[in-house]
Every structure is written in C-alpha cells, then in structure tokens.
Design a protein around this motif. Structure first.
Motif, PDB file in Angstrom:
ATOM      1  N   ARG A   1      16.841   3.413 -37.135  1.00  0.00           N
ATOM      2  CA  ARG A   1      16.563   3.339 -38.564  1.00  0.00           C
ATOM      3  C   ARG A   1      17.232   2.102 -39.149  1.00  0.00           C
TER       4      ARG A   1
ATOM      5  N   THR B   1      17.598   4.796 -46.657  1.00  0.00           N
ATOM      6  CA  THR B   1      17.315   4.485 -45.258  1.00  0.00           C
ATOM      7  C   THR B   1      15.809   4.344 -45.064  1.00  0.00           C
TER       8      THR B   1
ATOM      9  N   GLY C   1      12.826   4.485 -41.922  1.00  0.00           N
ATOM     10  CA  GLY C   1      12.574   4.830 -40.531  1.00  0.00           C
ATOM     11  C   GLY C   1      13.432   5.986 -40.078  1.00  0.00           C
ATOM     12  N   GLY C   2      13.722   6.019 -38.783  1.00  0.00           N
ATOM     13  CA  GLY C   2      14.438   7.145 -38.226  1.00  0.00           C
ATOM     14  C   GLY C   2      13.467   8.216 -37.769  1.00  0.00           C
TER      15      GLY C   2
ATOM     16  N   ARG D   1       9.324   6.116 -36.356  1.00  0.00           N
ATOM     17  CA  ARG D   1      10.594   5.706 -35.785  1.00  0.00           C
ATOM     18  C   ARG D   1      10.517   4.273 -35.270  1.00  0.00           C
TER      19      ARG D   1
END
Length: 332
Positions: free
Chosen positions: A204, A217, A219-220, A227
C-alpha cells in the motif's frame, strides 16, 4: 550501470544515479548519458568498466539504494544500504560532508535503509529554532522513517517503528505504523505538504503529514483499487502520483507457461489521480479518481526508484541496467 536502484534529478539536466551493483554513485548528463563524476571505493570504480579517466572521488558506499537532492540541487543525500547510513555529498565535487548511521535499532541507527526524500519544514517541526529542510529516509527493516535535519544530519524524529507512540522529551516518535517502507517522495499539493510512503510488506501507499501523521492510504489488501504488487518507486508527476511496481507471488498462475507473461504484466507504472476533497480526512477519505497503467516496452524491465521534473519522469531499471525516461505527453 549494474543494477541501478535510484535516480535523482539535478539542476542543469544532470542525474544522480545509484549504481548499486558496483557500489557507486554516478553523476550523469541526462541528454548524452556521459558520466561526469563517480563516487565510491576505488576498487569498485576500477571494476566498473568505466573509462579510467573518469573523475572519481573516494567514499565508502556499499550497495547504495536511495538518493535525493536538496531543494537547490547543491547536495545529494544517499541511502548507503549495506553500510546502514545516510550520507550527504556535495554535487559539484562529490565530497562527503556528513554521514550518520550504523547497524541497529536505536535512534540514529538503521537496518538496510532505502528510499530518501527532502521536504521543507516549519520551525516547530524542523527544530533548532528555524525552518529548514528535513531528510526522510526509509529505515526499511526497522519499519520506520528516520528524519534528519538536512544541514547537519542531526536526528530530528522517527516515524513508526517498535517505539511508536513514545516521546522521551527530545525525540518525537510518531504513532504511525509502517511495514517495510522502501520508497518515499515529498510533494506540496493544494492542501499542503505530503510525504508518500510505499510499504512493501502491506503493498500500500501511505500519505503522511510532515510530522508523520497518517492522512490516508491507497491500495493494500481488499480495497477497491486493488493491491499493489511490491511498490518500489514513487514520484509526483504532472500532479499525479506514479507508483513503480515490481512483482510478488500473489495470484501467480500455477501454469508455468503463463507465469512469465503474468510476471511481466505486474512490472508496471501505475499513474493515480487522487481527489483529496477538502483536505480534511476521516479514515481513508481520499479517492483515486483515475488510474492509468503503463508497461515499459522492454520485456525484462525491473522497476525501481522514480524521479520527476515538470516534463520528464525517470525510472531506474534494476534488471535492464538503465534509466528509462517518460515524457509528460507520453504519460497522457
């Protein structure tokens, strides 16, 4: 070049490139590709196959993997990764002016530092009674950022790490949790300065205030954006955040015939347009409103660090042993 991992743009059309596999830092003319100056150990210089007449400055560098210039372009700050140090060099002659670091977990110590960024900070954050530039370095294996005053390389504060939330009276340690930070870039946007950090282990990107407070944040795991695949490089280019991705094992096909194509597709640049709204965040309130995927043409590209000017984006290619250049028009 042998396995370059980082590139920084300097005034006058010059690049500072970490020639990681050769344990060197090179100053290279972006137009001609000619090397003006090499910094590193003499035996490393002699084994690099550079012309013997190339100007060389002796310095103890071991697999440097990060470099950034100060605002005026008079100095560069190098992440000496296997030396576990941050090194300040003068651009004009390559002289080492200061260094800090040793292998360890204590304040001023590092374990395999990588990405580096510079930001101008107000007096209350910079310390020493004045505003000034701060150097942020990814202390990767300590899961934190170490922040130093650019003028002296005195430690200002830490962000993340095992001591998160601690304030011992002189060293501010931010509460933000980071997991294997590897790349970082600083940018002043419409809502103020930001530090973007690529977290390799969580795949992320974290947007932080200069004090280390997490704003949002991107993404992840289990997010709408998806991701990231091993983010290695970050830059803000034409008002958009560019992420250089490598490749990890998530979703890798079991069919060996398809695996090579899959791995090549993961090595890419992802260009993100981010809507930060009114600049007041609640959780992850910023939205990614546009995503563009770029796959470098060469099949054996291994993206690493990014650096940008108003017109060009530079990418270090670890496997291709070169620096790729993208124009602002090509990105659109």
């Amino acid at each position: 070049l042998q396995s370059p991992t980082a590139v920084a743009v300097l005034p006058g059309g010059e690049l500072a490139v970490t020639d990681t596999g050769n344990d060197l830092l090179r100053f290279i003319d972006a137009a001609s590709g000619a090397t003006r100056l090499v910094v590193g150990r003499r035996r490393a210089f002699l084994s690099s196959k550079l012309p013997p007449a190339t100007p060389h400055v002796e310095a103890e560098l071991e697999s440097p993997m990060g470099v950034v210039a100060d605002v005026r372009g008079e100095h560069v700050f190098v992440a000496d990764t296997l030396g576990h140090r941050l090194v300040k060099l003068r651009v004009s002659d390559g002289a080492e002016l200061a260094s800090i670091g040793a292998h360890g977990t204590g304040p001023g110590q590092m374990i395999f530092p990588q990405g580096v960024a510079v930001a101008h900070a107000p007096a209350e954050l910079h310390g020493a009674g004045t505003a000034g530039e701060l150097v942020y370095i990814c202390d990767t294996e300590n899961d934190r950022l170490a922040v130093f005053r650019a003028s002296t390389l005195e430690l200002a504060f830490l962000i993340g790490g095992s001591a998160a939330g601690v304030n011992d009276g002189w060293l501010k340690v931010g509460p933000t949790e980071l997991r294997r930070p590897r790349a970082i870039t600083a940018h002043v946007g419409p809502h103020g300065p930001r530090v973007y950090v690529a977290e390799y282990e969580t795949h992320r990107i974290s947007a932080l205030g200069l004090d280390g407070s997490r704003l949002y944040t991107i993404g992840g795991k289990n997010t709408a954006l998806g991701r990231f695949h091993s983010p290695f490089g970050l830059a803000v280019f034409d008002g958009r955040l560019v992420v250089a991705e490598g490749c990890n094992s998530d979703g890798r096909p079991s069919d060996e015939a398809r695996r090579a194509d899959w791995q090549r597709d993961q090595k890419r640049l992802r260009v993100l347009a981010i809507d930060e709204g009114n600049g007041v965040y609640s959780g992850s309130s910023a939205r990614v409103v546009q995503v563009q995927i770029l796959h470098p043409r060469e099949p054996n590209v291994e993206p690493r660090s990014l650096s940008a000017t108003d017109q060009y984006l530079y990418m270090a290619d670890f496997k291709g042993n070169t620096i790729h250049v993208f124009s602002i028009f090509g990105m659109r």
